[in-house]
Every structure is written in structure tokens, then in C-alpha cells.
Write a protein that holds these residues in place. Sequence first.
Motif, mmCIF file in Angstrom:
data_model
loop_
_atom_site.group_PDB
_atom_site.id
_atom_site.type_symbol
_atom_site.label_atom_id
_atom_site.label_comp_id
_atom_site.label_asym_id
_atom_site.label_seq_id
_atom_site.Cartn_x
_atom_site.Cartn_y
_atom_site.Cartn_z
ATOM 1 N N ALA A 190 -33.556 31.470 -4.271
ATOM 2 C CA ALA A 190 -34.040 30.964 -5.557
ATOM 3 C C ALA A 190 -32.937 30.270 -6.345
ATOM 4 O O ALA A 190 -33.220 29.569 -7.322
ATOM 5 N N ASN A 191 -31.657 30.483 -5.925
ATOM 6 C CA ASN A 191 -30.499 29.887 -6.591
ATOM 7 C C ASN A 191 -30.430 30.323 -8.062
ATOM 8 O O ASN A 191 -30.415 29.502 -8.977
ATOM 9 N N ILE A 192 -30.334 31.652 -8.249
ATOM 10 C CA ILE A 192 -30.222 32.185 -9.614
ATOM 11 C C ILE A 192 -28.830 32.751 -9.888
ATOM 12 O O ILE A 192 -28.561 33.208 -10.993
ATOM 13 N N GLY A 193 -27.945 32.754 -8.864
ATOM 14 C CA GLY A 193 -26.570 33.176 -9.102
ATOM 15 C C GLY A 193 -26.216 34.554 -8.614
ATOM 16 O O GLY A 193 -25.190 35.105 -9.026
ATOM 17 N N THR A 194 -27.004 35.126 -7.720
ATOM 18 C CA THR A 194 -26.677 36.428 -7.139
ATOM 19 C C THR A 194 -27.342 36.516 -5.769
ATOM 20 O O THR A 194 -27.976 35.563 -5.314
ATOM 21 N N THR A 195 -27.199 37.640 -5.092
ATOM 22 C CA THR A 195 -27.775 37.814 -3.762
ATOM 23 C C THR A 195 -28.412 39.194 -3.649
ATOM 24 O O THR A 195 -28.211 40.061 -4.503
ATOM 25 N N GLY A 196 -29.161 39.405 -2.565
ATOM 26 C CA GLY A 196 -29.731 40.716 -2.280
ATOM 27 C C GLY A 196 -30.993 41.037 -3.035
ATOM 28 O O GLY A 196 -31.466 42.171 -2.994
ATOM 29 N N TYR A 197 -31.572 40.084 -3.743
ATOM 30 C CA TYR A 197 -32.762 40.320 -4.559
ATOM 31 C C TYR A 197 -34.025 39.736 -3.930
ATOM 32 O O TYR A 197 -35.128 40.140 -4.259
ATOM 33 N N GLU A 198 -33.853 38.775 -3.023
ATOM 34 C CA GLU A 198 -34.986 37.967 -2.552
ATOM 35 C C GLU A 198 -35.860 38.742 -1.567
ATOM 36 O O GLU A 198 -35.369 39.382 -0.639
ATOM 37 N N GLY A 243 -34.120 27.125 -9.199
ATOM 38 C CA GLY A 243 -34.003 25.675 -9.234
ATOM 39 C C GLY A 243 -32.688 25.209 -8.645
ATOM 40 O O GLY A 243 -31.784 26.004 -8.376
ATOM 41 N N PRO A 244 -32.541 23.894 -8.468
ATOM 42 C CA PRO A 244 -31.293 23.342 -7.920
ATOM 43 C C PRO A 244 -30.196 23.296 -8.970
ATOM 44 O O PRO A 244 -30.428 23.541 -10.155
ATOM 45 N N GLY A 245 -28.998 22.992 -8.519
ATOM 46 C CA GLY A 245 -27.878 22.843 -9.445
ATOM 47 C C GLY A 245 -27.161 24.152 -9.717
ATOM 48 O O GLY A 245 -27.415 25.182 -9.096
ATOM 49 N N PHE A 292 -43.520 38.290 8.128
ATOM 50 C CA PHE A 292 -42.749 37.916 6.951
ATOM 51 C C PHE A 292 -42.140 36.535 7.158
ATOM 52 O O PHE A 292 -41.569 36.252 8.214
ATOM 53 N N GLY A 293 -42.289 35.691 6.152
ATOM 54 C CA GLY A 293 -41.795 34.325 6.238
ATOM 55 C C GLY A 293 -40.776 34.003 5.170
ATOM 56 O O GLY A 293 -40.752 34.615 4.094
ATOM 57 N N GLN A 294 -39.935 33.012 5.465
ATOM 58 C CA GLN A 294 -38.899 32.579 4.532
ATOM 59 C C GLN A 294 -39.526 31.802 3.373
ATOM 60 O O GLN A 294 -40.301 30.877 3.583
ATOM 61 N N PRO A 295 -39.206 32.156 2.137
ATOM 62 C CA PRO A 295 -39.715 31.368 1.001
ATOM 63 C C PRO A 295 -39.117 29.957 0.999
ATOM 64 O O PRO A 295 -38.044 29.721 1.558
ATOM 65 N N ALA A 296 -39.798 29.045 0.354
ATOM 66 C CA ALA A 296 -39.265 27.692 0.197
ATOM 67 C C ALA A 296 -38.031 27.730 -0.699
ATOM 68 O O ALA A 296 -37.880 28.643 -1.524
ATOM 69 N N PRO A 297 -37.111 26.761 -0.555
ATOM 70 C CA PRO A 297 -35.936 26.739 -1.430
ATOM 71 C C PRO A 297 -36.323 26.732 -2.905
ATOM 72 O O PRO A 297 -37.308 26.121 -3.303
#
Length: 340
Positions: A220-228, A77-79, A252-257
Motif C-alpha cells: 500500500a506504500n504507507i511507510g511500514t511493513t508487516g501489516y498487509e 498511493g505512490p510517492g 490468497f492473491g497479491q493485492p494490486a499496488p
Amino acid sequence: NVTPQTLPGLSSMPAATPFSQIGYFTDPNWQNSYAEQWNFGFQQQLSSTTVVTANYVGQGAHHVDYGGLWNVARTPGPGDPRQRAPYPAINTNYWDQSTGNNSYNSLQMQLNRRFSKGLATTVAYTWSKAIDSGCDGFWGGEGCATSQIYNRKADRSIAGFDLPQLLTLSYVYDLPVGKEQLLSSHNRFVDYVIGNWQINGMMRFQSGTPYSIIIPGDIANIGTTGYERPNLVGNPSLANPTIYQDFNPAAFGQPAPFTWGSLGRNTMRAPWFHQIDVSLFRGFPIRESLKLELRIEAFNVFNNVVYGKPGSTMGDPHFGWITGTGNSPRVVQLGARLIF
């Protein structure tokens, strides 16, 4: 009462972060892992020297390591993602729990010929599947990141060490030349010179190892990287793959924000592995209890190239490229052994 008015500079103080350490931690309620194993099979003798065996072998392991980066946001989510984390005042940390499970099921077949008339050989074939959750091994030994640490089912897939097809063949053959052999000169000196040769070999053919496609950043904006992981939007297989395009990158396509991608873990597989090793031994009998043995051994005797895993990070210039090998070049070594 202490206020910004009574204590100048208080308004510029940072937010409270009493737990700022980042490290590796283990659940204090850790439980010892255990495994259950089961098998059954049959054996059939084909001749006085040859036996064929077929077995079903299974295993289930429980309370195995399930680790990753915890205290990230529970939902995308955002924020500020820390406001969606279980403990907003604590940093993300690596945390291992004994909550994982894995399974292994296989059909194992083997043909054994014991040493007779100068020849012994073993042919073994295994058809199997290994499944686990998250990443394999302690501290991310597989080299991957868990996509949804709070949703174990999202990362349940074939294990990073899964090899569905494995075929091996080994043999030992005494060449039929020399004294009391099929091809004998009936001359003691000549038989001594041309006899006592042995050839040995090992052949191995197996499926490639699995790997995941990863997108950098924190979509996904969960507070880390390398998982998506990306969305699967096409067929990644190519009719004629090359080292510059081992798979179809357009699949392969980019997921939505603020979303997770739909592609599962370890859905791709590196090229299959094959290697042939050969050795030649020559024995020199000195007396009944003493023999000198000279040997030449060649590993990957035909110098075949086995390609390694292609680049698996979307956006990387080498995405889909194979830039390394999965085996070693031919190695030849000489040796001697005194047997007494």
C-alpha cells in the motif's frame, strides 16, 4: 540572508527532522478501561447428587488499549509516504490509546456430580465468541500488526484468544476395592494391600486459535511493513489437509499496488487442541490422623500430537506448512505426600 551562495555546503544539508526518535509512547489523555458484565441462567437438580447448570455470560469492555505504529500514511498511493502522513517531519512511532472496545458472549453449561459412591465428576462446555479491534494486549501481544491504524473497523474481528468451542471433563474415582468396599476380601491385611486406590483425570478439547495471513513488504506504500493482508480469491479449506499443506495457498492473491488486501484479520484458525491427563493415587493409612500418599501423574497420557499454527506469511517457503506442535509430549512424574 543565508543562502547556498553565501554559505557553501548548505545545499547538501539533509531535510529538517526535528523528531527522529522511534519508541513506544502512550496517549497523555489515557482513560482507565472499564467493563460491563451481565449474565443469567438456570439450574436443575437431576438427582440427589447431580446438578446441571446453563448460563448466558456476556461482557463489554471500553477504553481498552488500541495500539500500533502511527504516523504512517493515511491513504495508500505512490510517492513518498511521509508526505501523506499527518506529521511529515516526525518518524513513525508506536502509540497506544485507550480507544479500543471488545465484547464477549457465551453459553456456559455444566454438569456436576458431587462425591458419592466413590465418584465425583464435572463436565463443562462453553460456546462463545470474543471480538476486539486491532491487536490483543499491550504492545502487540497477539503478535500481529494493525492493517489500517486510522480505520479501526477494518481490523475489528474475532480476538486472537477466541475459542468458540471448549469442552472439559474432570473426575475423581475411588476404586471399589479394599476394606468396606464393593470388592472386599474380608481380610484386613489383604484389604490394606489392595485398597485405598484413587484414579483422577482431566480431558480438554477446544477449538484452535485464530491467526491472520500476512504479505511482507509495503504494497500500500504507507511507510511500514508487516501489516498487509492478501485478497481472498478462493476457498482456503482443504478436504484432506496435511502438515505440508494445512490450507490451500492458492486461495490468497497479491493485492494490486497501492491498495490494501480484502482478507480480514484472524480469518484462519490453527488445528484444534486436545489433551488427556490421568493420575493414580495410593494411600497408606498409618493412623487416624496420619497418611502417606504416593502418586503417579501422566500429562498427555496417550502422547497425542496437537499441531501448531502453520506458516502464515505469503512468499515464505513454509507458507501453509505446520512446523511445530501446540502441546507438549507426554510427561510422567512420581510424587509422595505425607498428610497429617
